[in-house]
Design a protein around this motif. Structure first.
Motif, mmCIF file in Angstrom:
data_model
loop_
_atom_site.group_PDB
_atom_site.id
_atom_site.type_symbol
_atom_site.label_atom_id
_atom_site.label_comp_id
_atom_site.label_asym_id
_atom_site.label_seq_id
_atom_site.Cartn_x
_atom_site.Cartn_y
_atom_site.Cartn_z
ATOM 1 N N ASP A 345 18.310 7.112 28.052
ATOM 2 C CA ASP A 345 19.934 7.446 27.723
ATOM 3 C C ASP A 345 20.569 6.268 27.026
ATOM 4 N N THR A 346 20.446 5.007 27.475
ATOM 5 C CA THR A 346 20.946 4.089 26.749
ATOM 6 C C THR A 346 20.104 3.784 25.521
ATOM 7 N N ALA A 347 18.997 3.785 25.264
ATOM 8 C CA ALA A 347 18.297 3.702 24.013
ATOM 9 C C ALA A 347 18.907 4.730 23.026
ATOM 10 N N ILE A 348 18.940 6.031 23.168
ATOM 11 C CA ILE A 348 19.241 7.217 22.249
ATOM 12 C C ILE A 348 20.636 6.886 21.896
ATOM 13 N N ALA A 349 21.629 6.646 22.767
ATOM 14 C CA ALA A 349 22.991 6.510 22.561
ATOM 15 C C ALA A 349 23.145 5.371 21.660
ATOM 16 N N GLN A 350 22.682 4.331 21.511
ATOM 17 C CA GLN A 350 22.727 3.304 20.565
ATOM 18 C C GLN A 350 22.065 3.192 19.363
ATOM 19 N N SER A 351 21.089 4.374 19.204
ATOM 20 C CA SER A 351 20.297 4.638 17.845
ATOM 21 C C SER A 351 20.814 5.414 16.969
ATOM 22 N N GLN A 352 20.324 5.275 15.661
ATOM 23 C CA GLN A 352 20.741 6.224 14.569
ATOM 24 C C GLN A 352 20.322 7.726 14.888
ATOM 25 N N PRO A 353 21.107 8.494 14.578
ATOM 26 C CA PRO A 353 20.741 9.930 14.861
ATOM 27 C C PRO A 353 19.598 10.274 14.231
ATOM 28 N N THR A 354 19.006 11.462 14.802
ATOM 29 C CA THR A 354 17.772 11.726 14.091
ATOM 30 C C THR A 354 18.241 12.905 12.971
ATOM 31 N N HIS A 355 17.326 13.401 11.946
ATOM 32 C CA HIS A 355 17.553 14.049 10.888
ATOM 33 C C HIS A 355 17.144 15.362 11.075
ATOM 34 N N ALA A 356 17.976 16.627 11.262
ATOM 35 C CA ALA A 356 17.714 17.631 11.350
ATOM 36 C C ALA A 356 17.344 18.657 9.831
ATOM 37 N N VAL A 357 16.172 18.882 9.541
ATOM 38 C CA VAL A 357 15.790 19.318 8.075
ATOM 39 C C VAL A 357 14.902 20.409 8.495
ATOM 40 N N ALA A 358 15.204 21.500 7.624
ATOM 41 C CA ALA A 358 14.387 22.593 7.336
ATOM 42 C C ALA A 358 12.947 22.085 7.084
ATOM 43 N N ALA A 359 11.961 23.076 7.640
ATOM 44 C CA ALA A 359 10.561 23.028 7.747
ATOM 45 C C ALA A 359 10.010 23.247 6.413
ATOM 46 N N ASP A 360 10.506 22.513 5.105
ATOM 47 C CA ASP A 360 10.166 22.727 3.742
ATOM 48 C C ASP A 360 9.747 21.425 3.235
ATOM 49 N N LYS A 361 8.898 21.314 2.159
ATOM 50 C CA LYS A 361 8.594 20.060 1.652
ATOM 51 C C LYS A 361 9.687 19.599 0.950
ATOM 52 N N GLY A 362 10.425 20.294 0.165
ATOM 53 C CA GLY A 362 11.236 19.980 -0.627
ATOM 54 C C GLY A 362 12.304 19.007 -0.051
ATOM 55 N N PRO A 363 13.339 19.547 1.169
ATOM 56 C CA PRO A 363 14.141 18.683 1.683
ATOM 57 C C PRO A 363 13.703 17.529 2.465
ATOM 58 N N ILE A 364 12.377 17.615 2.784
ATOM 59 C CA ILE A 364 11.799 16.581 3.599
ATOM 60 C C ILE A 364 11.438 15.392 2.568
ATOM 61 N N ALA A 365 10.814 15.453 1.362
ATOM 62 C CA ALA A 365 10.739 14.887 0.358
ATOM 63 C C ALA A 365 11.973 14.036 0.123
ATOM 64 N N GLU A 366 12.833 14.894 -0.316
ATOM 65 C CA GLU A 366 14.182 14.270 -0.613
ATOM 66 C C GLU A 366 14.766 13.184 0.481
ATOM 67 N N LEU A 367 14.568 13.751 1.516
ATOM 68 C CA LEU A 367 15.165 12.697 2.634
ATOM 69 C C LEU A 367 14.225 11.487 2.746
ATOM 70 N N ILE A 368 12.973 11.426 2.756
ATOM 71 C CA ILE A 368 11.932 10.398 2.807
ATOM 72 C C ILE A 368 12.323 9.525 1.436
ATOM 73 N N ALA A 369 12.596 10.116 0.297
ATOM 74 C CA ALA A 369 12.988 9.323 -0.866
ATOM 75 C C ALA A 369 14.195 8.347 -0.803
ATOM 76 N N ARG A 370 15.204 8.890 0.069
ATOM 77 C CA ARG A 370 16.366 8.112 0.386
ATOM 78 C C ARG A 370 15.981 6.573 1.032
ATOM 79 N N PHE A 371 14.963 6.766 1.862
ATOM 80 C CA PHE A 371 14.575 5.759 2.448
ATOM 81 C C PHE A 371 13.636 4.654 1.783
#
Ligand SMILES: *Cc1c(COP(=O)(O)O)cnc(C)c1O
Length: 372
Positions: A345-371
């Motif tokens: 609980d303490t670990a999750i509360a202080q971490s960056q949120p996870t990324h909700a993303v459609a199960a499609d290559k396009g939006p996933i690739a877009e997100l990865i490219a940002r990092f």
């Protein structure tokens, strides 16, 4: 050589056991001593910092070192049940070792104030879990009263076998480094562990000390086995809201996110003072923010996930390094007392949120490219 069979087997000549003692073990101890690679440079420190990762013990904390011996001696004495007060990890270890020994365990924990993983462990191993409307110090008083009246063996660190088992951590460090480090840093709650570390280092050099596991200089184990030429300076770190050693008196209502050290009235008060005084060390305190940011720093920069209480050792060290209180070029060992998975609980509360993303290559690739 036969496979590793736990610390009683390994250090039998330096522990109060005989050939007929029924050893209760989960092969605890023998934990990794990991050298930090990035942190010293980030801090501008020219020495070495190594962590003794006690979170890799069978139930995920150093409590297993003390519990293997405490439960072994309880079984040897004919006890059928054990009891402890706990901020979480003692209850997890007591429950597991009682299960291993075929004994009943009773654990008193402060209601709503223990990390989820620890509660899961105590419940899963079949302990009778009593959530009390009070803190650890209330629980400690109650189990002392109850164990005096009923046939249940007390396995908190007032039980001298706990510290005898826990002292073996110092033996392992001396063996791994070839000598004691210059400094040893660790979190302080009930203060048994700092006392046990000191007694292990003292035995490794043949010193006698009042801190030698309640032996008052009488125990026969001094100077056996691995020899060190020196003893480290002991630094004990507390959470600011739960820092009786800094206040010089018990703290009635201790509060900290580091629940394993949320203790206001430490049982090993004078042993811990002796360790600090005899070693030329000191106590210092850290805020909850410093503890949590150090926990995250260690996880992200070194790949080591410890629980908040454990991160107190490095949080305190970082402050003392910045304040210039540590000699340059030193070798420092920090005990990381418990595993980060204990407190999700303490670990999750202080971490960056996870990324909700459609199960499609396009939006996933877009997100990865940002990092990238
Ligand atoms: C028990 C515990 C401590 C405190 O150790 P003491 O011997 O009570 O001072 C620190 N960190 C963790 C993870 C613990 O389980």
């Amino acid at each position: 050589m036969a496979h590793y069979q736990g610390l009683i087997h390994r250090y039998r000549d330096r522990l109060p056991v005989s050939d007929s003692t029924p050893v209760v073990t989960l092969n605890e101890g023998n934990t990794p001593l990991v050298e930090l690679q990035r942190l010293p440079g980030m801090l501008g420190f020219d020495g070495r910092i190594l962590v003794k990762f006690e979170g890799l013990n069978p139930t995920g904390s150093f409590k297993d070192r003390g519990m293997t011996l405490a439960v072994t001696k309880a079984l040897e004495s004919g006890a059928r049940a054990i009891i402890c007060a706990s901020t979480g990890n003692t209850s997890a270890a007591a429950a597991a070792y009682a299960a291993r020994a075929g004994m009943t365990s009773f654990v008193l924990i402060p209601e709503g104030k223990i990390a989820l993983g620890k509660l899961a462990q105590a419940m899963m191993h079949g302990a009778v879990v009593l959530q009390i409307q009070g803190n650890f110090d209330d629980g400690m008083r109650l189990v002392q009263e109850i164990s005096a009246d009923m046939p249940v063996a007390l396995v908190n660190s007032v039980n001298p076998y706990r510290l005898q088992g826990q002292k073996t951590v110092a033996f392992e460090i001396v063996e791994a480094l070839g000598d004691a480090p210059d400094y040893h840093v660790l979190p302080v709650g009930n203060a048994g562990n700092i006392s046990a570390h000191w007694s292990g280092y003292c035995e490794s050099t043949g010193h006698e000390t009042a801190a030698c596991g309640h032996c008052a200089g009488q125990c026969p184990y001094h100077g056996h086995g691995a020899r060190a030429t020196r003893r480290p300076v002991m630094l004990g770190y507390q959470a600011a809201g739960s820092a009786p050693f800094l206040r010089g008196a018990p703290v009635p209502q201790p509060e900290t996110v580091a629940t394993a050290i949320r203790i206001g009235n430490p049982m090993s008060w004078s042993l811990a003072w002796a360790a600090v005084r005899e070693s030329g060390g000191w106590f210092a305190e850290c805020t909850d923010e410093e503890i949590l940011s150090t926990q995250a720093l260690l996880a992200r920069s070194e790949g080591i996930f410890c629980e908040p209480s454990s991160a107190t050792s490095l949080a305190g060290l970082i402050k003392d390094l910045r304040a210039g209180r540590i000699k340059s070029g030193s070798t420092i060992v920090a005990t990381l007392t418990g595993h980060g998975l204990k407190d999700p609980d303490t670990a999750i509360a202080q971490s960056q949120p996870t990324h909700a993303v459609a199960a499609d290559k396009g939006p996933i690739a877009e997100l990865i490219a940002r990092f990238l």
